[in-house]
Design a protein around this motif. Structure first.
Motif, PDB file in Angstrom:
ATOM      1  N   LEU A   1       0.815  -1.222   0.000  1.00 54.15           N
ATOM      2  CA  LEU A   1       0.000   0.000   0.000  1.00 54.15           C
ATOM      3  C   LEU A   1       0.842   1.262   0.000  1.00 54.15           C
ATOM      4  O   LEU A   1       0.588   2.198  -0.766  1.00 54.15           O
ATOM      5  N   PHE A   2       1.899   1.288   0.833  1.00 60.29           N
ATOM      6  CA  PHE A   2       2.623   2.531   1.079  1.00 60.29           C
ATOM      7  C   PHE A   2       4.043   2.572   0.514  1.00 60.29           C
ATOM      8  O   PHE A   2       4.616   3.655   0.382  1.00 60.29           O
ATOM      9  N   GLY A   3       4.657   1.417   0.262  1.00 57.50           N
ATOM     10  CA  GLY A   3       6.052   1.401  -0.139  1.00 57.50           C
ATOM     11  C   GLY A   3       6.985   1.359   1.060  1.00 57.50           C
ATOM     12  O   GLY A   3       6.569   1.090   2.197  1.00 57.50           O
ATOM     13  N   HIS A   4       8.271   1.654   0.807  1.00 56.01           N
ATOM     14  CA  HIS A   4       9.308   1.543   1.829  1.00 56.01           C
ATOM     15  C   HIS A   4       9.423   2.832   2.632  1.00 56.01           C
ATOM     16  O   HIS A   4       9.567   3.917   2.081  1.00 56.01           O
ATOM     17  N   LYS A   5       9.355   2.702   3.966  1.00 51.50           N
ATOM     18  CA  LYS A   5       9.511   3.841   4.882  1.00 51.50           C
ATOM     19  C   LYS A   5       8.645   5.034   4.441  1.00 51.50           C
ATOM     20  O   LYS A   5       9.139   6.130   4.140  1.00 51.50           O
ATOM     21  N   PRO A   6       7.334   4.846   4.385  1.00 50.69           N
ATOM     22  CA  PRO A   6       6.469   5.887   3.820  1.00 50.69           C
ATOM     23  C   PRO A   6       6.350   7.137   4.687  1.00 50.69           C
ATOM     24  O   PRO A   6       6.420   7.076   5.913  1.00 50.69           O
ATOM     25  N   ILE A   7       6.139   8.230   4.000  1.00 52.28           N
ATOM     26  CA  ILE A   7       5.709   9.478   4.626  1.00 52.28           C
ATOM     27  C   ILE A   7       4.258   9.697   4.227  1.00 52.28           C
ATOM     28  O   ILE A   7       3.933   9.900   3.050  1.00 52.28           O
ATOM     29  N   ILE A   8       3.379   9.612   5.223  1.00 50.89           N
ATOM     30  CA  ILE A   8       1.951   9.866   5.025  1.00 50.89           C
ATOM     31  C   ILE A   8       1.703  11.312   5.449  1.00 50.89           C
ATOM     32  O   ILE A   8       1.829  11.654   6.628  1.00 50.89           O
ATOM     33  N   ALA A   9       1.386  12.151   4.485  1.00 51.90           N
ATOM     34  CA  ALA A   9       1.265  13.588   4.742  1.00 51.90           C
ATOM     35  C   ALA A   9      -0.188  13.972   5.004  1.00 51.90           C
ATOM     36  O   ALA A   9      -1.106  13.492   4.328  1.00 51.90           O
ATOM     37  N   MET A  10      -0.375  14.846   5.973  1.00 54.40           N
ATOM     38  CA  MET A  10      -1.718  15.283   6.346  1.00 54.40           C
ATOM     39  C   MET A  10      -2.231  16.394   5.434  1.00 54.40           C
ATOM     40  O   MET A  10      -1.521  17.367   5.156  1.00 54.40           O
ATOM     41  N   VAL A  11      -3.479  16.229   5.010  1.00 59.65           N
ATOM     42  CA  VAL A  11      -4.244  17.335   4.435  1.00 59.65           C
ATOM     43  C   VAL A  11      -5.220  17.761   5.525  1.00 59.65           C
ATOM     44  O   VAL A  11      -6.286  17.159   5.700  1.00 59.65           O
ATOM     45  N   HIS A  12      -4.808  18.749   6.299  1.00 59.03           N
ATOM     46  CA  HIS A  12      -5.639  19.236   7.397  1.00 59.03           C
ATOM     47  C   HIS A  12      -6.730  20.151   6.822  1.00 59.03           C
ATOM     48  O   HIS A  12      -6.430  21.211   6.272  1.00 59.03           O
ATOM     49  N   LEU A  13      -7.973  19.757   6.959  1.00 61.65           N
ATOM     50  CA  LEU A  13      -9.067  20.588   6.464  1.00 61.65           C
ATOM     51  C   LEU A  13      -9.314  21.758   7.408  1.00 61.65           C
ATOM     52  O   LEU A  13      -9.127  21.652   8.624  1.00 61.65           O
TER      53      LEU A  13
END
Length: 266
Positions: free
Chosen positions: A7-19
């Motif tokens: 799903l994410f790949g290696h050592k992912p950075i999941i970035a926030m979209v703060h509404l």
């Protein structure tokens, strides 16, 4: 771990979209169109910088609720729906702090993952806060979304556990008894980092389960975090002046991801 990497790949950075604050909440400014355009801008910048995934969250719906008003869920679905064709990376949702609402939003929008506090008992800014994993996972089945990847925050922000067990024990239990797909370790509140030793202890206890840093990862700490953790969720560090409620800063994101790429390579 295989599903996580797929799903994410290696050592992912999941970035926030703060509404921005949504209708019905104290800080709402009166324009859904402005919320959509702010989210669109942040999304475009994050994707262009090469983040692994994005997560839409209602961080500005302060004070937070444990049972969220339906207007918030409807508004989040509207925003994600408006942007759906522009999303080029895996995306997830988090309706603070309501696991059932998060599940419903994920099902409606086609999100691939959800972050929530599914387990534990806390004394918090919102009052007594109890996890709802059993109810939420049964709801996931009812919604036909057994594929939905669940990120369990086991050290809730704005709260203290009313539990004598250690963080490691709570994390292991979340996987064993509550079926966590991944475990998140947090600092005391949004924008404040988890202690590196906590990440290290939890990862040592769960070597085959993804363990991510959930809050407060910054330019100066991300390389050290990725040496220990399997990835990170990042919001505040990517904002103008490093302030949670500002818009995403293109230069800060590019600089952050350059550090991440070097850390992955090493």
């Amino acid at each position: 771990m295989h599903k996580f990497k797929e799903l994410f790949g290696h050592k992912p950075i999941i970035a926030m979209v703060h509404l921005e604050a949504l209708p019905g909440t104290p800080l709402y400014q009166g324009s859904m169109e402005a919320i959509v355009e702010r989210a669109r801008r942040d999304l475009q910048i994050l994707q262009e910088a090469g983040v692994s995934a994005v997560m839409f969250g209602n961080e500005n719906d302060r004070p937070y609720e444990l049972s969220v008003n339906p207007a918030s869920v409807a508004a989040m679905a509207y925003v994600v729906g408006r942007l759906r064709e522009e999303i080029r990376v895996p995306f997830g949702v988090n309706v603070l702090w309501d696991p059932m609402a998060s599940m419903a939003l994920a099902a409606a929008t086609g999100a691939g993952f959800v972050r929530e506090v599914f387990t534990g008992l806390y004394g918090s800014d919102m009052g007594l806060w109890a996890g709802r994993a059993a109810e939420a996972l049964r709801y996931r089945r009812l919604l036909g979304r057994d594929d939905l990847f669940l990120l369990y925050n086991v050290s809730a922000e704005f709260a203290s556990p009313l539990d004598s067990r250690s963080l490691v024990e709570r994390a292991r239990s979340a996987v064993f008894s509550s079926l966590a797909d991944a475990v998140l370790v947090s600092g005391p509140m949004t924008g404040e980092g988890a202690r590196l030793e906590h990440l290290r202890e939890v990862k040592a206890a769960l070597p085959t389960i993804p363990v991510l840093a959930n809050t407060g990862v910054r330019h100066e700490t991300v390389a050290d975090v990725l040496e220990v953790a399997d990835g990170a969720i990042v919001g505040t560090a990517l904002k103008r002046e490093g302030h949670t409620w500002n818009e995403v800063d293109p230069e800060r994101v590019q600089q952050f991801m350059a550090i991440v790429r070097r850390a992955r390579g090493s």
